[in-house]
Design an enzyme around this catalytic site. Structure first.
Site, PDB file in Angstrom:
ATOM      1  N   GLY A   1      82.294 -49.126  -8.408  1.00 27.54           N
ATOM      2  CA  GLY A   1      83.102 -49.808  -7.395  1.00 27.54           C
ATOM      3  C   GLY A   1      84.045 -48.870  -6.664  1.00 27.54           C
ATOM      4  O   GLY A   1      84.518 -49.189  -5.575  1.00 27.54           O
ATOM      5  N   SER A   2      84.313 -47.729  -7.243  1.00 30.89           N
ATOM      6  CA  SER A   2      85.182 -46.757  -6.591  1.00 30.89           C
ATOM      7  C   SER A   2      84.394 -45.845  -5.654  1.00 30.89           C
ATOM      8  O   SER A   2      84.921 -44.841  -5.176  1.00 30.89           O
ATOM      9  CB  SER A   2      85.916 -45.932  -7.654  1.00 30.89           C
ATOM     10  OG  SER A   2      86.815 -46.755  -8.344  1.00 30.89           O
TER      11      SER A   2
ATOM     12  N   LYS B   1      90.082 -46.498 -10.701  1.00 29.36           N
ATOM     13  CA  LYS B   1      91.087 -47.473 -11.120  1.00 29.36           C
ATOM     14  C   LYS B   1      91.691 -47.057 -12.464  1.00 29.36           C
ATOM     15  O   LYS B   1      92.894 -47.058 -12.638  1.00 29.36           O
ATOM     16  CB  LYS B   1      90.421 -48.847 -11.224  1.00 29.36           C
ATOM     17  CG  LYS B   1      91.361 -49.953 -11.574  1.00 29.36           C
ATOM     18  CD  LYS B   1      90.625 -51.275 -11.502  1.00 29.36           C
ATOM     19  CE  LYS B   1      91.426 -52.350 -12.208  1.00 29.36           C
ATOM     20  NZ  LYS B   1      90.698 -53.619 -12.254  1.00 29.36           N
TER      21      LYS B   1
ATOM     22  N   PHE C   1      91.435 -44.064 -13.842  1.00 27.90           N
ATOM     23  CA  PHE C   1      91.652 -42.621 -13.839  1.00 27.90           C
ATOM     24  C   PHE C   1      91.203 -42.041 -15.183  1.00 27.90           C
ATOM     25  O   PHE C   1      91.796 -41.107 -15.724  1.00 27.90           O
ATOM     26  CB  PHE C   1      93.117 -42.264 -13.555  1.00 27.90           C
ATOM     27  CG  PHE C   1      93.254 -40.985 -12.755  1.00 27.90           C
ATOM     28  CD1 PHE C   1      92.926 -40.950 -11.411  1.00 27.90           C
ATOM     29  CD2 PHE C   1      93.691 -39.808 -13.351  1.00 27.90           C
ATOM     30  CE1 PHE C   1      93.019 -39.776 -10.672  1.00 27.90           C
ATOM     31  CE2 PHE C   1      93.802 -38.630 -12.617  1.00 27.90           C
ATOM     32  CZ  PHE C   1      93.465 -38.618 -11.271  1.00 27.90           C
TER      33      PHE C   1
ATOM     34  N   GLU D   1      82.652 -39.506 -15.777  1.00 26.30           N
ATOM     35  CA  GLU D   1      81.967 -38.791 -14.693  1.00 26.30           C
ATOM     36  C   GLU D   1      82.956 -38.408 -13.591  1.00 26.30           C
ATOM     37  O   GLU D   1      82.967 -37.279 -13.102  1.00 26.30           O
ATOM     38  CB  GLU D   1      80.867 -39.669 -14.081  1.00 26.30           C
ATOM     39  CG  GLU D   1      79.746 -40.038 -15.036  1.00 26.30           C
ATOM     40  CD  GLU D   1      79.988 -41.381 -15.712  1.00 26.30           C
ATOM     41  OE1 GLU D   1      81.157 -41.682 -16.066  1.00 26.30           O
ATOM     42  OE2 GLU D   1      79.019 -42.128 -15.899  1.00 26.30           O
TER      43      GLU D   1
ATOM     44  N   GLY E   1      87.268 -53.288  -9.828  1.00 24.57           N
ATOM     45  CA  GLY E   1      86.759 -52.084  -9.172  1.00 24.57           C
ATOM     46  C   GLY E   1      85.742 -52.410  -8.087  1.00 24.57           C
ATOM     47  O   GLY E   1      85.809 -51.897  -6.965  1.00 24.57           O
ATOM     48  N   ARG E   2      84.814 -53.304  -8.406  1.00 31.71           N
ATOM     49  CA  ARG E   2      83.749 -53.623  -7.442  1.00 31.71           C
ATOM     50  C   ARG E   2      84.256 -54.490  -6.294  1.00 31.71           C
ATOM     51  O   ARG E   2      83.541 -54.732  -5.336  1.00 31.71           O
ATOM     52  CB  ARG E   2      82.578 -54.286  -8.161  1.00 31.71           C
ATOM     53  CG  ARG E   2      82.933 -55.519  -8.974  1.00 31.71           C
ATOM     54  CD  ARG E   2      81.781 -55.940  -9.876  1.00 31.71           C
ATOM     55  NE  ARG E   2      82.109 -57.041 -10.770  1.00 31.71           N
ATOM     56  CZ  ARG E   2      82.714 -56.913 -11.934  1.00 31.71           C
ATOM     57  NH1 ARG E   2      83.092 -55.723 -12.366  1.00 31.71           N
ATOM     58  NH2 ARG E   2      82.950 -57.961 -12.702  1.00 31.71           N
TER      59      ARG E   2
ATOM     60  N   GLN F   1      75.954 -54.055  -7.132  1.00 27.16           N
ATOM     61  CA  GLN F   1      76.991 -53.923  -8.158  1.00 27.16           C
ATOM     62  C   GLN F   1      77.902 -55.154  -8.190  1.00 27.16           C
ATOM     63  O   GLN F   1      78.195 -55.695  -9.256  1.00 27.16           O
ATOM     64  CB  GLN F   1      77.858 -52.674  -7.965  1.00 27.16           C
ATOM     65  CG  GLN F   1      78.802 -52.497  -9.182  1.00 27.16           C
ATOM     66  CD  GLN F   1      80.032 -51.636  -8.940  1.00 27.16           C
ATOM     67  OE1 GLN F   1      80.263 -51.162  -7.840  1.00 27.16           O
ATOM     68  NE2 GLN F   1      80.826 -51.444  -9.977  1.00 27.16           N
TER      69      GLN F   1
ATOM     70  N   GLU G   1      77.080 -56.792 -11.763  1.00 29.11           N
ATOM     71  CA  GLU G   1      78.133 -56.522 -12.745  1.00 29.11           C
ATOM     72  C   GLU G   1      78.971 -57.783 -12.973  1.00 29.11           C
ATOM     73  O   GLU G   1      79.586 -57.944 -14.010  1.00 29.11           O
ATOM     74  CB  GLU G   1      79.023 -55.359 -12.265  1.00 29.11           C
ATOM     75  CG  GLU G   1      79.811 -54.704 -13.392  1.00 29.11           C
ATOM     76  CD  GLU G   1      80.422 -53.370 -13.009  1.00 29.11           C
ATOM     77  OE1 GLU G   1      79.930 -52.326 -13.449  1.00 29.11           O
ATOM     78  OE2 GLU G   1      81.421 -53.375 -12.276  1.00 29.11           O
TER      79      GLU G   1
ATOM     80  N   HIS H   1      57.625 -51.799   4.986  1.00 34.20           N
ATOM     81  CA  HIS H   1      56.550 -50.838   4.727  1.00 34.20           C
ATOM     82  C   HIS H   1      56.629 -50.288   3.319  1.00 34.20           C
ATOM     83  O   HIS H   1      56.051 -49.239   3.026  1.00 34.20           O
ATOM     84  CB  HIS H   1      56.624 -49.710   5.760  1.00 34.20           C
ATOM     85  CG  HIS H   1      56.449 -50.224   7.157  1.00 34.20           C
ATOM     86  ND1 HIS H   1      55.209 -50.432   7.718  1.00 34.20           N
ATOM     87  CD2 HIS H   1      57.349 -50.654   8.069  1.00 34.20           C
ATOM     88  CE1 HIS H   1      55.362 -50.925   8.944  1.00 34.20           C
ATOM     89  NE2 HIS H   1      56.651 -51.077   9.174  1.00 34.20           N
TER      90      HIS H   1
ATOM     91  N   LYS I   1      78.877 -46.424 -22.652  1.00 37.44           N
ATOM     92  CA  LYS I   1      79.927 -45.396 -22.551  1.00 37.44           C
ATOM     93  C   LYS I   1      80.294 -44.876 -23.924  1.00 37.44           C
ATOM     94  O   LYS I   1      80.448 -43.669 -24.135  1.00 37.44           O
ATOM     95  CB  LYS I   1      81.185 -45.985 -21.894  1.00 37.44           C
ATOM     96  CG  LYS I   1      81.080 -46.230 -20.408  1.00 37.44           C
ATOM     97  CD  LYS I   1      82.426 -46.710 -19.876  1.00 37.44           C
ATOM     98  CE  LYS I   1      82.321 -47.216 -18.452  1.00 37.44           C
ATOM     99  NZ  LYS I   1      83.534 -47.864 -17.972  1.00 37.44           N
TER     100      LYS I   1
END
Ligand SMILES: O=P(O)(O)OC[C@H]1O[C@](O)(CO)[C@@H](O)[C@@H]1O
Length: 730
Positions: free
Chosen positions: A296-297, A353, A355, A359, A417-418, A500, A504, A535, A660
């Site tokens: 979402g960020s 959000k 921090f 990743e 976030g999203r 998302q 989510e 296509h 995670k």
């Protein structure tokens, strides 16, 4: 204006036990349908009845007599008990949202009366209990554990069986139905007449929405109640685009003031950078922005970035600035983000959000190192070349990273976030590149849709209808996927963003009360711009499994292109497909038609299109910041409506946590292996241990290509590392 024109079953009948099937209520519903048809068509003379349509077995709405007089307002939902005054019933946020010019025009239009009384949104008792949303199922209705236990749900189950016997090929020929199944608000025209439904379906879906108290839940959301109970949070993305004069109080704080404080800060900072009064550490002007963030960020900001690059104001205002997104932790993404950029002219905006997302934080450190490599490690480098969009609760983490608090552009726990693209995650990078005024137009578009969502009667409410159609297609007709096809290349990232937002949010298996769900929810969303998608995967849409489609098109292109000698402009050519595909899906092509065309009989089965495939079409005047805001809010609210009907918490995302955690365990083993120590592979699932070893060997098997290519290095530098690996192998 009428206070309401949604036909309702009398409360006493509507609330009778689940044994009351459609047959028992037939007369009541017939009269409801009649009232609905009258209220929808009361300004136009009814169309002439053209005779029965073959294969169309729905209630023959053509037989409905023309209204004798203007329809009387139908009692509001609270007719059995005295209604509070509308001002008391209106959610604060809704009550003070000003109408945009276009919306005012719509309100004034005799054909699109807005619902002035907000009667869908009576106040629900303030609650922060485990199921604030669940609590809304109390009140005048009996409680239920699952919406599938309600009479309204059961009616729809039976109705779905009837609908499956009909074919869109015939349904789409009915002009009355066709006129009734479309909505127009502030330039957003939605035609849902190619859904597998009748007007009775809509009535039944609206009854389900009322029974599941969608209106009350929306109001609770708008008021800032903590409906995301598993995280103890309010859900206030609508407040991120609320007007300055509005007010929503959460925990004693007016969040709209917070929103505008940050927007003002974004405006001042972005104008400073764009005008060159705010510069980099070496005095050079900032020309490049790298936004580091994921999920979402990233998806929302990246989506609107693509659109604004080609919109009228954005395409002009962005000329001196470059915005790149660094999302994936893949080093290739890092290389792409840094390529040919001068660190002295670059501002890195870390969007997270929490921090704390692994990743994003690795990529943030990588970009910080790149800045240090270019300009040295003086604290000014970080202070002048980095900024953060993070939750206020992550302030310490931001400062510890080296980004001073004046470069922190907060958003809040009450924005998922999203759902954060209208807050600083979208505002800062987008305003830096395009200027704040473009972003303001985007907010205005979203605000217009919010207002419509909060005030329009369900039968004219775009997000409510889209949400109910999602529920209908998924839970009653059994279509588990759906696709978004914008006929606008600039919307290339919209399907991924909505993927998302929706998956989510509604990828859940229990209700707000933790009850295991016994009905299908949570579609698989995907999409591509048209005509490219045609296509690619449209073969399956036409002949494989049924996937409801949202077609999105625009009357005008962002770019005028009509090559001399061509019969049509490129945009007209594009839009011919937008208009043709829904009918190809709905109507199909029969064997008889193919034979009549001279197709060899042995080819006929292969070339038959069964049709009866649902879609809806959204047509807007033009793709720009405003309409992008409208579409964003429309799809956000669609997801919320579906979650409210399905009785799930659409605002948490516990499903991402396990992966995670496991990645953390693997990371520990990876660190051991890479520092020459023996990894403890016993702790892992055997297949994971095995594939890890192969990875450490360079991807090849024993003596395979990867090993020859230097894969041995991956085993770690010490003998222990190899022993550890060998041990698991045994
Ligand atoms: O903004 P953050 O905290 O870095 O999170 C990024 C994304 O990661 C998720 O938490 C999923 O892992 C998303 O919900 C979110 O949008």
């Amino acid at each position: 204006m009428h206070s309401a024109f949604i036909p309702r079953l009398p409360v006493s009948r509507a609330c009778q036990g689940p044994d009351r099937g459609p047959a028992n209520d037939k007369n009541t519903r017939r009269s409801s349908i009649r009232k609905m048809a009258m209220s929808i068509n009361h300004r136009k003379p009814p169309r002439k009845y053209r005779g029965p349509i073959q294969g169309y077995r729905d209630e023959p709405l053509h037989h409905i007599p023309p209204p004798q007089s203007a329809p009387r307002p139908i009692p509001t939902p609270s007719s059995s008990s005295p209604s509070p005054p509308s001002s008391a019933r209106a959610p604060r946020i809704a009550a003070s949202i000003p109408l945009s010019k276009a919306a005012s025009a719509a309100a004034a239009s005799p054909f699109e009366p807005l619902h002035p009384s907000l009667s869908h949104f009576p106040p629900s008792s303030p609650s922060t209990s485990p199921s604030a949303a669940g609590a809304a199922t109390q009140g005048s209705h009996p409680t239920y554990k699952l919406p599938s236990q309600t009479v309204e749900w059961q009616r729809l189950v039976r109705h779905a069986a009837e609908i499956k016997a009909l074919h869109l090929r015939h349904l789409v020929q009915d002009p009355v139905r066709s006129d009734a199944l479309c909505v127009d608000y502030d330039g957003v025209y939605m035609d849902y007449s190619r859904q597998q439904m009748t007007m009775e379906t809509r009535t039944l879906l609206i009854e389900l929405a009322k029974r599941t108290q969608v209106g009350e839940k929306v109001a609770a959301m708008a008021r800032g109640e903590k409906i995301n109970h598993t995280e103890g949070r309010a859900v206030l993305h609508m407040a991120t685009r609320a007007g300055r004069e509005e007010s929503v109080i959460v925990d004693g704080v007016d969040v709209v003031r917070q929103v505008h404080r940050v927007l003002d800060k974004v405006k001042a900072f972005s104008e400073g950078v764009r005008q060159g009064t705010i510069r980099g550490a070496t005095g050079k002007r900032i020309r490049n922005i790298v936004a580091v963030g994921i999920g979402g960020s990233y998806l929302g900001p990246a989506c609107i970035h693509e659109v604004f690059k080609t919109e009228e104001e954005g395409s002009q205002s962005c000329r001196d600035f470059r915005l790149r997104f660094l999302s994936n932790v893949d080093p290739v993404d890092v290389a792409r983000a840094q390529e040919k950029l001068d660190p002295e002219e670059t501002l890195v905006v870390v969007v997270s959000k929490s921090f704390a997302t692994a990743e994003t934080m690795l990529n943030a450190r990588t970009m910080r190192q790149w800045l240090w490599d270019g300009m040295g490690t003086h604290p000014d480098v970080c202070a002048k070349h980095m900024a953060a969009c993070a939750s206020a609760s992550a302030t310490q983490l931001v400062e510890a990273f080296g980004i001073p608090s004046e470069r922190l552009f907060e958003f809040w726990d009450w924005v998922g976030g999203r759902y954060s693209v209208c807050a600083s995650p979208g505002a800062l990078p987008i305003s830096l590149k395009f200027g704040f005024s473009v972003f303001e137009k985007f907010l205005a578009g979203a605000r217009s849709m919010d207002r419509h969502f909060l005030t329009a009667p369900f039968e004219k409410n775009l997000p409510v209808l889209m949400g109910l159609l999602g529920v209908w297609n998924m839970s009653f007709l059994g279509y588990r996927c759906r696709t978004i096809i914008p006929y606008a290349e600039a919307m290339m990232k919209f399907p991924a963003h909505i993927q998302q937002v929706d998956m989510e949010s509604n990828g859940k298996h229990v209700t707000v009360d933790g009850e295991e769900i016994n009905y299908d929810i949570g579609e698989i969303d995907f999409g591509e711009p048209g005509t490219n998608g045609q296509h690619s995967f449209f073969q399956l849409l036409h002949m494989g499994q049924v996937v409801p489609v949202d077609f999105i098109g625009f009357a005008e292109s962002q770019k005028a292109l009509h090559v001399a000698g061509e019969e049509l402009s490129s945009h007209d050519e594009l839009m011919c497909n937008f208009f043709a595909q829904p009918d190809a899906l709905a109507v199909g092509k029969t064997g008889a038609e193919l034979l009549a065309e001279g197709i060899p009989p042995d080819h006929v089965p292969h070339r038959t299109f069964k049709g009866n495939r649902p879609s809806l079409s959204l047509l807007l005047p033009r793709l720009n910041a405003y309409s992008m805001g409208q579409l964003l809010a429309l799809y956000e609210h669609r997801t919320a409506v579906q979650g409210f009907v399905w009785h799930v918490n659409s605002f948490d995302q516990w499903g991402v946590e396990l992966g995670k955690q496991l990645a953390k365990s693997v990371r520990e083993e990876m660190k051991l292996a890479r520092t020459g120590q023996a990894p403890n592979l016993h702790a892992l699932v055997p297949a994971t241990a095995r594939i890890l070893q192969r990875y450490w060997r360079g991807g090849g098997g024993e003596g395979g290509q990867g090993k020859e290519a230097g894969g041995e290095e991956g085993l770690g530098e010490s003998q222990e590392g190899q022993e550890g690996l060998g041990h698991v192998n045994n």
